[in-house]
Design a protein around this motif. Structure first.
Motif, short mmCIF file in Angstrom:
data_model
loop_
_atom_site.label_atom_id
_atom_site.label_comp_id
_atom_site.label_asym_id
_atom_site.label_seq_id
_atom_site.Cartn_x
_atom_site.Cartn_y
_atom_site.Cartn_z
N ARG A 79 48.67 66.71 103.50
CA ARG A 79 48.46 68.06 103.99
C ARG A 79 47.24 68.18 104.89
NH1 ARG A 79 47.21 72.60 99.70
NH2 ARG A 79 47.79 70.84 98.44
N ASP A 134 48.62 73.99 87.87
CA ASP A 134 47.81 73.44 86.78
C ASP A 134 48.43 72.19 86.16
OD1 ASP A 134 45.89 75.27 87.02
OD2 ASP A 134 46.34 76.39 85.19
N TYR A 135 49.76 72.20 86.00
CA TYR A 135 50.34 71.08 85.28
C TYR A 135 50.17 69.77 86.04
CZ TYR A 135 54.51 71.36 88.25
OH TYR A 135 55.35 71.37 89.32
N VAL A 138 47.41 69.04 87.92
CA VAL A 138 46.03 68.65 87.62
C VAL A 138 45.94 68.08 86.21
CG1 VAL A 138 43.65 69.44 87.46
CG2 VAL A 138 45.18 70.45 89.16
N PHE A 139 46.61 68.76 85.28
CA PHE A 139 46.59 68.32 83.89
C PHE A 139 47.19 66.91 83.76
CE2 PHE A 139 48.48 68.74 79.45
CZ PHE A 139 47.29 68.46 78.81
N ARG A 147 47.30 64.62 86.06
CA ARG A 147 46.34 63.65 86.59
C ARG A 147 45.22 63.42 85.59
NH1 ARG A 147 44.02 65.86 91.79
NH2 ARG A 147 42.82 63.95 91.78
N ALA A 148 44.74 64.52 85.00
CA ALA A 148 43.57 64.44 84.13
C ALA A 148 43.84 63.60 82.90
CB ALA A 148 43.12 65.83 83.72
N ARG A 149 45.12 63.56 82.45
CA ARG A 149 45.36 62.75 81.25
C ARG A 149 45.91 61.38 81.61
NH1 ARG A 149 50.79 64.24 79.41
NH2 ARG A 149 51.57 65.77 80.87
N GLY A 150 45.71 61.00 82.87
CA GLY A 150 45.91 59.61 83.21
C GLY A 150 47.31 59.20 83.61
N LEU A 151 48.18 60.15 83.96
CA LEU A 151 49.51 59.76 84.42
C LEU A 151 49.39 59.09 85.79
CD1 LEU A 151 50.39 61.47 82.06
CD2 LEU A 151 52.15 62.45 83.48
N TYR A 202 56.68 64.71 88.80
CA TYR A 202 56.60 66.03 88.18
C TYR A 202 56.76 67.12 89.23
CZ TYR A 202 54.79 65.07 83.42
OH TYR A 202 54.64 64.72 82.11
N ASN A 252 59.98 69.83 90.24
CA ASN A 252 59.81 71.29 90.25
C ASN A 252 60.07 71.89 91.62
OD1 ASN A 252 58.74 72.62 87.62
ND2 ASN A 252 57.81 70.61 87.68
N ASP A 290 67.01 73.26 86.61
CA ASP A 290 66.04 74.10 85.91
C ASP A 290 66.65 74.66 84.61
OD1 ASP A 290 64.23 75.95 85.01
OD2 ASP A 290 63.69 76.64 87.01
N ARG A 333 65.60 76.70 82.64
CA ARG A 333 65.39 78.13 82.41
C ARG A 333 66.56 78.94 82.93
NH1 ARG A 333 59.48 77.88 84.86
NH2 ARG A 333 60.65 76.45 86.16
N SER A 352 58.10 82.51 82.78
CA SER A 352 56.76 83.10 82.69
C SER A 352 55.75 82.12 83.20
CB SER A 352 56.44 83.47 81.25
OG SER A 352 56.68 82.37 80.41
#
Lengths: 320, 602
Positions: A130, A214-215, A217-218, A220-224, A232, A236, A310, A312, A320
């Motif tokens: 980007r 957020d998901y 970042v999350f 990445r943060a937990r090492g995926l 991911y 989506n 999806d 949902r 939500s």
């Protein structure tokens, strides 16, 4: 539980589709009456109007019956594969369509596949890079593609790759699978150019939005791993990309009219142009109904695609 | 690894951060600087601050997860390894050494992937998901069958537990949690925090909690670090800081949090707002709002230094206040005041047996709620999400049509706004007005503050000249030149003031407040609560005050209704309900208010 939910979902969507098709068939039947001149005149076309032929047409089309009965009779015929007789050629319309349908479907399928294979990866590259040079290039290319009309692109392709370089044939359909694919390549590219632009736009925008979530970042943060994180986000982004695919395929069905004429291909598009030119109303009616059905079918497929992409949508959950 | 030669592995802190600075190169702004701290293995540290304090950016910089366009400098060592200049080491450490749990349970999970598979994605290579996922789920107190669910099929609390399980999947030695319970209900918040603390102790992880709530920090962590305007203000052990604060800002922050056990005559609030980091360059960031500031406070940036009181160094305490040692003793806690007795008068609002059942929902949102609000009375409605409190407010304001029951505003039937004539609706709007929770979506972003307020004055048939506008702005504590600004240029607190001005422009007899302060920082919350109390006095206005926060409602409400799943379980004078709750649900709610003690989570 989940299986029943999906069954119900499909049933609802299918019922909706049937209603839409029924309504549109009324419109198509109405074409006969909306065409200027009397109905006999329209059905006669360019044939000489003798008393016998008029009587034959009266009897053939049951024109003395009330309108709803005529419609039901026509609809019954359509359901049994009797689409009427072409005014122009005197052949059954069903046969004419049957000969030409495979070519148009192959052309649209080929074009959509090309657009998908080029457009989505470009969009992904744009989103991942980007704001950098690669992204700007992709976005610019997308805009150029979007703004180029297919028939103009077709002519350009013909001039450069067929007439100039001689890499591809100028017209014709070819024999055998490989030869046919070779013949269809330029028309498919002409159709795909605009679609690539659409795919680039939709997939890039969708992926950029998801990458900010957020998901991601999350994850990445937990090492995926990087690939898993992009997976991911891509998963989506699927719903907007499916939406684009639906729009693109229906747009291409309409686009074949111009492209088939440009490349002199005997498909539904050129049949439609010929039939309209000769006021061949039964053929136009049948083609109109067919295009409607194809477009409705594409939309149904997209709806089903949503439910696969999806959960949902499938479970009717609130997003939500 | 190689550098931890002399001290040995045990003495090496789990996290050591030195001189972190975060900049935005495109604008040249600095957002935080000179942030240093350590977290020992197995220790828990809370980073506390309001919005704009830089607490989240600090840990994002520490973890190398800054948003695009921001850059960090400074040394970061995690588990003895220097990582700030080594993106590959960072990537290697994520999950297995350090993991992050994020704020919003509704957005932190991939919406399209089943919970179990998301947890499994973070497992180390070679781990057996069929064994590990149920084990992790059990550790966070969830049954194994949750693994097959999608996030949208789970409640907020369950999603946050899944988030915790996912964050723990790699077996980290350091867990960072960024406001992990802010989006949850009070009772769920306590459960989730207590779970996080139990897991942290069992696994002996180092733990960093980011929070805006000082009392929550005291109850959850061993040590706290208070930040303000991108700098560290004060550090110390939770018990010691709770007992004695060495920075005026920490005191102000603590004082601004309303107590749940008594009603204060006035909530102490500090005027002004948190400045941007650069606006406070070269001086103490808090000096402009500090009543104890001396000229030296504005001539240099005070560094956090050990606190020395009458010759003795206070163990483990750092304060960035020049006057840390000579701060006067904080004033004794204010005694409580008694809430007002109810007035015997024709009620301005009467709700009778109100019912509302949303299609597709298994429970009614409102299962027959009755309440009255007398003129000038503040009535609090408390409950958790799903209790029906917001539906009640929306029905009264005519934004939602009840299925049954009656709403009387000033004696007139307003149960169904759709069937009322124009004049009747107008009359109802003149009697009651509403303010909403989210200050960021309550104002039309395309209109200036002046245009919004002028419209509100016109709607009530009042003159709307520049002077009227200025008077209205001043009545909510805003400067008159703010009329030309658009919402994007305002802070959350300022936006909420504009929303209040819009609602009170016509001096309604009833103000419906739906969680008006829950999206605001504590110091801003104290200011807005003060403003509401003042307006109530001046306009003798009644309020229907919807909130989940018992400490807030204690400060403002005269009478309370406690809602649970659409029914009113307890009602009475605010003091009576909160001092001697009769219903078990009220008692649960009360126990969920953080009190700052170390055993709150036990």
């Amino acid at each position: 539980m989940a299986g029943r939910d999906r069954g119900l979902f499909l049933l609802r969507r299918f019922a909706g589709t049937v209603v839409v098709v029924a309504l549109l068939s009324v419109g198509m039947f109405g074409l006969l009456y909306l065409a200027p001149g009397s109905v006999q005149q329209t059905l006669l076309g360019t044939r000489p109007a003798t008393l016998e032929t008029i009587a034959a047409i009266q009897a053939r089309y049951h024109l003395d019956e009330p309108l709803p009965a005529q419609y039901l009779r026509w609809l019954g015929g359509v359901l049994h594969g009797d689409l009427g007789t072409s005014v122009r050629t005197g052949m059954p319309v069903a046969d004419m369509i049957g000969q030409r349908l495979p070519l148009t479907l192959a052309l649209v399928g080929y074009g959509a596949l090309l657009a998908l294979l080029v457009g989505v990866p470009l969009g992904v590259v744009g989103a991942l890079r980007r704001g950098r040079a690669a992204d700007r290039l992709v976005v610019t290319a997308g805009v150029v593609g979007l703004s180029a009309p297919p028939f103009a692109v077709g002519l350009l392709l013909l001039v450069v790759f067929a007439a100039g370089l001689g890499w591809f044939p100028v017209y014709g359909t070819g024999e055998g699978l490989a030869d046919q694919a070779w013949h269809l390549t330029l028309p498919a590219v002409a159709l795909a150019v605009g679609a690539v632009g659409m795919f680039v736009r939709f997939s890039r925008a969708a992926l950029i939005r998801e990458l900010d979530q957020d998901y991601v970042v999350f994850a990445r943060a937990r090492g995926l791993s990087g690939a898993a994180v992009i997976g991911y986000a891509l998963r989506n982004s699927l719903v907007p990309i499916l939406t684009a695919a639906g729009l693109i395929v229906t747009g291409m069905l309409a686009g074949t009219v111009l492209v088939e004429v440009t490349f002199a291909l005997p498909g539904l598009g050129s049949l439609l142009v010929d039939s309209v030119t000769f006021k061949d109303v039964p053929a136009v009616q049948a083609l109109g109904l067919l295009f409607t059905l194809l477009i409705v079918a594409v939309n149904l497929l997209v709806d089903i695609g949503y439910s696969v992409a999806d959960p949902r949508v499938r479970f009717g959950g609130r997003t939500s | 690894m190689k550098e931890s030669t002399g001290t040995g592995a045990t003495a090496e802190p789990a996290i050591r951060v030195e001189g972190i600075k975060v900049r935005q190169p495109s604008t040249g702004r600095t957002l935080l600087s000179e942030v240093s701290f350590e977290v020992a293995a197995g220790e828990s540290v809370a980073i506390v601050g309001e919005s704009g304090s830089g607490k989240s950016l600090t840990v994002r910089a520490m973890l190398g997860l800054l948003p695009q366009g921001l850059e960090a400098t400074g040394q970061v060592r995690i588990a003895g390894e220097r990582v700030d200049d080594d993106p590959r080491a960072r990537r290697r450490q994520r999950g297995g050494v350090v993991s992050l749990l994020m704020q919003d349970p509704f957005t932190l999970l991939n919406p399209l992937r089943r919970a179990g598979r998301q947890i499994a994605d973070g497992l180390p290579k070679g781990a057996d998901a069929a064994v590990e996922v149920p084990r992790l789920l059990a550790e966070v107190g969830l049954p194994a069958n949750v693994a097959g669910r999608y996030p949208f099929q789970l409640s907020g609390g369950m999603r946050q537990r899944i988030g915790l399980a996912a964050a723990l999947a790699g077996g980290p030695r350091v867990l960072v949690a960024d406001e992990p319970t802010t989006a949850l209900d009070a009772t769920t918040q306590r459960e989730v925090l207590s779970l996080i603390r139990r897991v942290q102790r069992e696994r002996d992880m180092a733990f960093v909690l980011i929070t805006h709530d000082l009392r929550l920090a005291f109850s959850t962590c061993d040590r706290v670090m208070v930040m303000y305007a991108g700098r560290v203000m004060e550090t110390g052990s939770a018990a010691a800081v709770r007992h004695e604060q060495f920075h005026p800002y920490t005191r102000a922050l603590l004082a601004a949090e309303p107590p749940a056990d008594r009603r204060l005559a006035v909530i102490p609030s500090v005027p002004g707002a948190v400045p941007a980091h650069d606006a406070a360059a070269g001086r103490c960031g808090f000096a402009d709002r500090c009543s104890l500031a001396v000229p030296e406070c504005r001539t240099g940036v005070p560094e956090p230094r050990p606190v020395r009181v009458s010759g003795n160094v206070r163990e483990g305490r750092l304060s960035a206040c020049l006057r840390a040692a000579e701060l006067p003793a904080p004033p004794a806690p204010e005694p409580g005041v008694v809430s007002r007795p109810p007035v015997a008068a024709e009620p301005v609002l009467e709700v009778r047996d109100l019912r509302r059942w949303f299609a597709g929902s298994p429970h009614p949102a409102l299962a027959g709620v009755s309440l009255t609000v007398a003129p000038g009375e503040v009535v609090g409605v408390v409950g958790e999400s799903g209790s029906g409190k917001t539906t009640l407010a929306r029905c009264v304001a005519g934004l939602e049509r009840p299925d049954g029951g009656a709403i009387l505003l000033g004696g007139a039937d307003c149960s169904d706004y759709g069937r009322m004539g124009r004049a009747a609706v107008r009359q109802a709007r003149r009697i009651s007005q509403m303010i909403f929770q989210d200050p960021y979506s309550t104002l039309n972003p395309a209109r200036t503050v002046g245009a919004t307020l002028r419209e509100a004055l016109w709607a009530d048939g009042r003159p709307a000249g520049p002077d009227d506008l200025a008077r209205l702005l001043e009545s909510v504590g805003l400067a008159r030149d703010m009329a030309g600004m658009r919402p994007a240029g305002l802070s959350g607190g300022e936006r909420q003031r504009v929303a209040i001005a819009r609602a009170v422009a016509g001096e309604p007899r009833l103000l419906i407040c739906d969680e008006p302060v829950s999206a605001l920082d504590v110091s801003v919350q104290a200011q807005v609560l003060g403003l509401l109390a003042e307006l109530r006095e001046r306009l003798s206005m009644a309020m229907l005050f919807i909130t989940h926060d018992l400490a807030v409602v204690r400060q403002i409400a005269d009478r309370l209704y406690v809602l649970e799943s659409g029914t009113c379980v307890e009602t009475g004078l605010a003091d009576r309900v909160l001092d001697a709750p009769e219903h078990p649900y009220t008692r649960t709610l009360l126990a969920s208010v953080p009190d700052g003690s170390g055993d709150w989570l036990d």
